[in-house]
Enzyme design. Structure first.
Site: not given
Ligand code: NAD
Length: 456
Positions: A142
């Site tokens: 990471k």
């Molecule tokens: P993103 O940046 O697209 O979205 C993040 C979301 O979280 C947004 O809607 C934001 O408003 C919300 N958020 C941020 N702070 C917040 C708070 N304090 N309270 C409530 N909501 C809040 O990110 P993503 O890619 O959707 O990733 C989300 C999670 O999934 C992370 O933990 C990431 O590591 C995990 N993840 C993502 C992927 C991927 O392919 N994108 C794969 C595996 C895991």
């Protein structure tokens, strides 16, 4: 707008003293041997502890436990970036390579103000576990840069990405360590990353450098289906588990924390299958509509305004009220450690399906289990993203590109088999789903370590 709620939830986690570990509990011995002073609020320590509990259950050799309790490499870099107003800011970046016994290191790059070394270490461990659980030939890594991408212009983001890539370019590579997008980064950032890496490679060796990152735009060698992959994988896992959970998809109600890549796609895909989204919380606020929120209309609203706040066809609700809205499925898809014991006491759901990495604190996890709420763990539910990243890497390597239905078919197979592996491990080890998912991942890692032995 900054993620103002994160601090509240972190503070919340400290309100109840964390449960002490069971006496004679093996992780403490490993912690002691590695001279790690256990901090119950430290995400890396929490993650290692959960992995080591599972490692003991599956009978992983002691030296293998020690190897998994620390990353192989922890890289920290500082680099200047020219800002639009002409001054230079200094940024701190990380790349943690946890384990590569199953294949090249693999894991996302995060741009967020709360990025820290131990946080990245925890997420790197989760990548090792995830890749093993879905049986793709990658290890875990990471990376991240401590910054607020919402406050940077497009040009500043590009210069930051290029400088970060150049700072770690000797430590990554298409067959060694392959970054991808995560919170705060996207396909455009991967395009700049791939281009910078290519420019730093002698021209006659450049042909195959695009494999150094996944999650690229389709026009630059990205895979179709990568954007929706994490949400799609979560939906395949949930479908595999529905009978056991006695939930009917057609009448299922669900709520979401986060409406970004994972939350937004999960909402749209579940909506297409007839499930009803009734509440969403993001960094701008929380909304509720018992009759159902249209995920497409909400996506258009968030694209325009940056968050769910102010969505017309819903009522605004307070954060605590959001947690208590009765649903069948509660999906945290935002940041780590949001489901604290206080929040876990409020949740009214049959199952929590973890879309985000490590969204539940160990104490929050205990409260949910005491209350009879099932938890489908993150390393199973959100492994769809890295699985399609693997497909992208394979397609780049072979220069043969698959149609969308082929990507979906292969993804479904990986996700369904992983879900079945976890169900079997739960029966075999008589444990909860989280421990079972680590157990199923560790069985594979243990076998490979046993087969290869330790050099010399
Ligand atoms: P993103 O940046 O697209 O979205 C993040 C979301 O979280 C947004 O809607 C934001 O408003 C919300 N958020 C941020 N702070 C917040 C708070 N304090 N309270 C409530 N909501 C809040 O990110 P993503 O890619 O959707 O990733 C989300 C999670 O999934 C992370 O933990 C990431 O590591 C995990 N993840 C993502 C992927 C991927 O392919 N994108 C794969 C595996 C895991």
């Amino acid at each position: 707008m900054p993620d103002t709620k994160t601090d509240t939830t972190t503070a919340d986690a400290t309100a109840t003293p964390p449960a002490p570990p069971a006496p004679g509990h093996l992780p403490l011995a490993v912690f002691k041997e590695l001279e790690i002073v256990r901090d119950p609020k430290n995400l890396f320590h929490q993650t290692i502890e959960q992995v080591l509990i599972a490692a003991e259950l599956v009978g992983l050799a002691h030296h293998q436990q020690l190897m998994l309790a620390q990353p192989k490499n922890e890289i920290m870099v500082h680099f200047p970036v020219l800002m639009d107003d002409g001054h230079h800011d200094l940024f701190k970046g990380y790349r943690v390579q946890h384990n590569n016994v199953l294949g090249p290191y693999k894991g996302g790059i995060r741009y967020h103000p709360h990025v820290s070394l131990d946080h990245i270490k925890a997420l790197a461990v989760l990548m090792t576990m995830k890749c093993s659980l879905v049986r793709i030939p990658f290890g875990g890594a990471k990376g991240g840069v401590k910054c607020n991408p919402r406050e940077l212009s497009t040009d500043e983001l590009m210069r930051l990405t290029r400088r970060f890539c150049s700072a770690i370019s000797n430590q990554i590579g298409p067959d060694y360590d392959i970054p991808a997008p995560d919170v705060g980064t996207n396909a455009q950032i991967m395009a700049w990353f791939a281009d910078t890496y290519a420019q730093m490679t002698p021209e006659h060796n450049r042909a195959d450098t695009q494999r150094v990152v996944t999650g690229k735009p389709v026009e630059m060698g990205g895979s179709v289906g990568r954007n929706k992959a994490t949400g799609q994988g979560l939906v395949y896992v949930l479908q595999e588990m529905l009978d056991e959970l006695e939930i009917d998809l057609g009448s299922m109600k669900f709520s979401l924390i986060g409406f970004g890549n994972v939350g937004g796609w999960t909402a749209r895909l579940l909506g297409e299958l007839g499930a009803s989204l009734v509440a969403v919380l993001d960094h701008t606020g929380a909304i509720h509509n018992e009759k159902g929120i249209d995920p497409e209309a909400l996506s258009e609203h968030t694209a325009k305004t940056g968050g769910v706040d102010g969505f017309a066809e819903s009522q605004a609700v307070e954060e605590n009220e959001f947690y208590g809205i009765p649903v069948d499925v509660f999906i945290p898809a935002a940041l780590e450690q949001m489901i604290t014991p206080q929040k876990a006491k409020l949740i009214e759901a049959k199952v929590v399906v973890e879309g985000a990495n490590a969204p539940t604190t160990p104490e929050g996890d205990a409260v949910l289990r005491q209350r009879g709420i099932e938890i489908l763990p993150a390393i199973l539910c959100n492994a769809g993203g890295v699985t399609v990243s693997y497909f992208e890497w394979v397609q780049n390597k072979s220069s043969v590109y698959w149609p969308a239905d082929e990507v979906d078919r292969r993804l479904k197979r990986h996700m369904v088999l992983a879900a079945r592996r976890v169900k079997l491990a739960r029966i075999k080890y008589e444990c909860d789903m989280r421990t079972a998912s680590y157990g199923a991942a560790l069985e594979q890692i243990g076998k490979v370590y046993d087969l290869s032995g330790v050099f010399p």
